[in-house]
Scaffold this active site. Structure first.
Site, PDB file in Angstrom:
ATOM      1  N   ALA A  33      21.208  32.600  22.135  1.00  0.00           N
ATOM      2  CA  ALA A  33      20.140  33.068  23.035  1.00  0.00           C
ATOM      3  C   ALA A  33      20.743  33.210  24.441  1.00  0.00           C
ATOM      4  O   ALA A  33      20.247  32.644  25.414  1.00  0.00           O
ATOM      5  CB  ALA A  33      18.939  32.128  23.016  1.00  0.00           C
ATOM      6  N   LEU A  34      21.824  33.972  24.496  1.00  0.00           N
ATOM      7  CA  LEU A  34      22.632  34.032  25.721  1.00  0.00           C
ATOM      8  C   LEU A  34      21.872  34.711  26.852  1.00  0.00           C
ATOM      9  O   LEU A  34      21.173  35.707  26.658  1.00  0.00           O
ATOM     10  CB  LEU A  34      23.931  34.803  25.440  1.00  0.00           C
ATOM     11  N   HIS A  35      22.029  34.143  28.047  1.00  0.00           N
ATOM     12  CA  HIS A  35      21.439  34.724  29.254  1.00  0.00           C
ATOM     13  C   HIS A  35      22.527  34.777  30.328  1.00  0.00           C
ATOM     14  O   HIS A  35      23.683  34.386  30.076  1.00  0.00           O
ATOM     15  CB  HIS A  35      20.230  33.902  29.705  1.00  0.00           C
ATOM     16  N   GLY A  37      23.184  32.951  32.693  1.00  0.00           N
ATOM     17  CA  GLY A  37      23.834  31.660  32.938  1.00  0.00           C
ATOM     18  C   GLY A  37      25.044  31.506  32.018  1.00  0.00           C
ATOM     19  O   GLY A  37      26.155  31.200  32.464  1.00  0.00           O
ATOM     20  N   HIS A  38      24.845  31.756  30.723  1.00  0.00           N
ATOM     21  CA  HIS A  38      25.982  31.680  29.786  1.00  0.00           C
ATOM     22  C   HIS A  38      27.053  32.702  30.175  1.00  0.00           C
ATOM     23  O   HIS A  38      28.246  32.416  30.118  1.00  0.00           O
ATOM     24  CB  HIS A  38      25.533  32.028  28.353  1.00  0.00           C
ATOM     25  N   GLN A 153      24.637  16.415  30.688  1.00  0.00           N
ATOM     26  CA  GLN A 153      25.508  16.823  29.584  1.00  0.00           C
ATOM     27  C   GLN A 153      26.936  17.043  30.089  1.00  0.00           C
ATOM     28  O   GLN A 153      27.908  16.631  29.454  1.00  0.00           O
ATOM     29  CB  GLN A 153      24.960  18.103  28.949  1.00  0.00           C
ATOM     30  N   SER A 185      17.606  29.491  31.279  1.00  0.00           N
ATOM     31  CA  SER A 185      17.718  28.614  30.118  1.00  0.00           C
ATOM     32  C   SER A 185      17.226  29.381  28.897  1.00  0.00           C
ATOM     33  O   SER A 185      16.288  30.184  29.006  1.00  0.00           O
ATOM     34  CB  SER A 185      16.818  27.391  30.334  1.00  0.00           C
ATOM     35  N   SER A 186      17.848  29.109  27.748  1.00  0.00           N
ATOM     36  CA  SER A 186      17.391  29.774  26.521  1.00  0.00           C
ATOM     37  C   SER A 186      15.939  29.402  26.233  1.00  0.00           C
ATOM     38  O   SER A 186      15.186  30.171  25.641  1.00  0.00           O
ATOM     39  CB  SER A 186      18.268  29.362  25.349  1.00  0.00           C
ATOM     40  N   ARG A 187      15.545  28.212  26.655  1.00  0.00           N
ATOM     41  CA  ARG A 187      14.173  27.754  26.406  1.00  0.00           C
ATOM     42  C   ARG A 187      13.143  28.576  27.175  1.00  0.00           C
ATOM     43  O   ARG A 187      11.962  28.560  26.828  1.00  0.00           O
ATOM     44  CB  ARG A 187      14.018  26.287  26.800  1.00  0.00           C
TER      45      ARG A 187
END
Ligand code: PAF
Length: 280
Positions: A33-35, A37-38, A153, A185-187
């Protein structure tokens, strides 16, 4: 299009050849679920001779089965988004490549994982530490890129890489935000349109709290005020909203001279748990 590899044996042969040629291997571990940020991590990894992006929705780090079931899975889209970068391999292992039959090992980083998200999501960081250790060994990475958005993390991964002599340099990269301040965020994909409009209130409340802290305020008073604002803005629960020392995440009641600090938060909006953190 980037080559997709699903087998660790195939990946190992490629990595061995790169290593023999003295090439520096960078890895960007993700759950898909790349955005943007990734993608900023993939951009940061472009300085490596070889770049591996991994996508594995890691069941061991979900403490809630419905959270795991609902986690967005968008592999085709993800591969398309990576096409504008130099990515040598998109590694998408099946569960058996990571957790073969009889898998019985867990990597646990003590101390750092008892607090914040660790206190609210039992077993989460053991799951993260275990899969990250596996991904580091499978990819043979020399450098690994993680977002500061998941600040705890990042600290956990740094600790385990150092403790286990994994020989990986862990590179932290700044949080990327939407124009309205919401941390990517993917969320965020799980938020309804109505909830999405309310979501930036988390960042706004944290900014206001940070300002109060810089003016000499106490974290507990400012937290109470920030929580009131969040609940008034549609958030249903605040798991934590804490001032912590950047190094080691010790709890602070107010800013201390010479101690770099961060504000870290997790809060629920319309059934979605959002996390964020900022330097104070
Ligand atoms: O940050 C994530 O997406 C995950 O926690 C990670 C590091 C890929 C491990 O599954």
């Amino acid at each position: 299009m980037t080559e997709i590899v699903r087998s660790k044996a195939v990946l190992r042969d490629k990595v061995l050849a790169w290593k023999r040629a003295g090439e520096v291997v960078g890895v960007v571990p993700t759950m898909g679920a790349l955005h943007e940020g990734h993608l900023s991590l993939v951009e940061a990894a472009q300085g490596c001779d070889r770049v591996i992006v991994t996508i594995f929705v890691n069941p061991k780090q979900f403490n809630n089965p419905s959270d795991l079931a609902n986690y967005p899975r968008t592999e085709e889209d993800d591969a398309r988004k990576l096409a504008r970068f130099r990515v040598d391999v998109l590694y998408v292992p099946g569960p058996e490549e990571i957790y073969p039959d009889g898998f019985a090992t867990s990597v646990s980083v003590s101390g750092l994982t008892d607090m914040l998200c660790g206190a609210h999501r039992p077993g989460h960081f053991d799951g993260v530490a275990t899969v990250v250790t596996k991904l580091f060994t499978q990819t043979g990475a020399d450098r690994a890129f993680f977002g500061e958005k998941d600040y705890q993390q990042l600290q956990v991964v740094r600790r385990l890489a150092a403790d286990l002599d994994l020989g990986v340099e862990v590179v932290g990269c700044p949080t990327i935000r939407e124009e309205d301040g919401l941390a990517m965020s993917s969320r965020n994909l799980l938020l309804s349109d109505r909830a999405r409009v309310k979501a930036p209130a988390l960042f706004t409340a944290m900014e206001a709290m940070a300002e109060g802290l810089r003016a000499g305020g106490d974290a507990s008073d400012l937290r109470a005020e920030a929580e009131r604002r969040l609940l008034a803005n549609g958030f249903t629960e605040v798991d934590y909203l804490d001032l912590r020392a950047t190094d080691g995440l010790r709890a602070l009641e107010r800013l201390e001279d010479g101690v770099p600090a961060r504000l870290l938060a997790a809060a629920w909006l319309a059934g979605v748990r959002l996390i964020d953190n900022i330097a104070v």
